[in-house]
Write a protein that holds these residues in place. Structure first.
Motif, PDB file in Angstrom:
ATOM      1  N   ASP A  30       1.962   6.375  -7.008  1.00 58.13           N
ATOM      2  CA  ASP A  30       0.787   7.035  -7.590  1.00 58.13           C
ATOM      3  C   ASP A  30       0.839   8.532  -7.384  1.00 58.13           C
ATOM      4  O   ASP A  30       0.353   9.295  -8.207  1.00 58.13           O
ATOM      5  N   GLY A  31       1.453   8.966  -6.312  1.00 56.83           N
ATOM      6  CA  GLY A  31       1.551  10.390  -6.026  1.00 56.83           C
ATOM      7  C   GLY A  31       2.505  11.119  -6.951  1.00 56.83           C
ATOM      8  O   GLY A  31       2.400  12.320  -7.164  1.00 56.83           O
ATOM      9  N   PHE A  41       0.815  -1.210   0.000  1.00 56.67           N
ATOM     10  CA  PHE A  41       0.000   0.000   0.000  1.00 56.67           C
ATOM     11  C   PHE A  41       0.854   1.268   0.000  1.00 56.67           C
ATOM     12  O   PHE A  41       0.595   2.201  -0.755  1.00 56.67           O
ATOM     13  N   VAL A  42       1.876   1.314   0.845  1.00 56.64           N
ATOM     14  CA  VAL A  42       2.723   2.506   0.944  1.00 56.64           C
ATOM     15  C   VAL A  42       3.445   2.750  -0.378  1.00 56.64           C
ATOM     16  O   VAL A  42       3.488   3.882  -0.868  1.00 56.64           O
ATOM     17  N   GLU A  43       3.998   1.704  -0.971  1.00 61.16           N
ATOM     18  CA  GLU A  43       4.680   1.854  -2.256  1.00 61.16           C
ATOM     19  C   GLU A  43       3.726   2.352  -3.335  1.00 61.16           C
ATOM     20  O   GLU A  43       4.074   3.225  -4.128  1.00 61.16           O
ATOM     21  N   GLU A  44       2.522   1.821  -3.360  1.00 61.87           N
ATOM     22  CA  GLU A  44       1.539   2.242  -4.353  1.00 61.87           C
ATOM     23  C   GLU A  44       1.173   3.713  -4.169  1.00 61.87           C
ATOM     24  O   GLU A  44       1.018   4.452  -5.143  1.00 61.87           O
ATOM     25  N   MET A  45       1.061   4.154  -2.929  1.00 60.71           N
ATOM     26  CA  MET A  45       0.727   5.551  -2.665  1.00 60.71           C
ATOM     27  C   MET A  45       1.861   6.485  -3.095  1.00 60.71           C
ATOM     28  O   MET A  45       1.616   7.544  -3.651  1.00 60.71           O
ATOM     29  N   VAL A  46       3.093   6.084  -2.852  1.00 62.05           N
ATOM     30  CA  VAL A  46       4.239   6.909  -3.224  1.00 62.05           C
ATOM     31  C   VAL A  46       4.333   7.020  -4.746  1.00 62.05           C
ATOM     32  O   VAL A  46       4.485   8.106  -5.300  1.00 62.05           O
TER      33      VAL A  46
END
Length: 108
Positions: free
Chosen positions: A105-106, A98-103
């Motif tokens: 995607d941002g 989740f954290v990697e995806e958020m970084v």
């Protein structure tokens, strides 16, 4: 795995998450697990399986997964003693992306 969404399972997952974090920091002697972070725990419907979500500072690696599998029995035994559970759920470790995806995607 059919996940449980009850208040009881949520409380149990929170207790397991806190205790696993403490066990990893204070009792596990494996240096590969030093920067491991437990990000969440999900329980199945009958509380027999706890899916433990984790991240690590250095990222995902097979060496990290091996060390978690080796320490799983110790963590499960210690968890049962400290939480005084009649039945300790099987711990299944899953990389939390989740954290990697958020970084990533941002940045788009």
């Amino acid at each position: 795995m059919r996940r449980s969404t009850t208040r009881r399972s949520s409380r149990m997952a929170d207790e397991i998450m806190r205790e696993l974090g403490r066990i990893i920091v204070q009792e596990v002697q494996d240096p590969r697990l030093e920067l491991l972070t437990i990000t969440g725990v999900r329980m199945n419907k009958d509380f027999s399986i706890a899916e433990v979500l984790y991240t690590h500072y250095n990222g995902q690696s097979s060496e990290l997964e091996d060390s978690l599998q080796k320490a799983r029995g110790f963590m499960r035994t210690t968890l049962g003693k400290n939480l005084r559970l009649r039945y300790v759920p099987d711990l299944r470790f899953t990389w939390d992306s989740f954290v990697e995806e958020m970084v990533y995607d941002g940045k788009s």
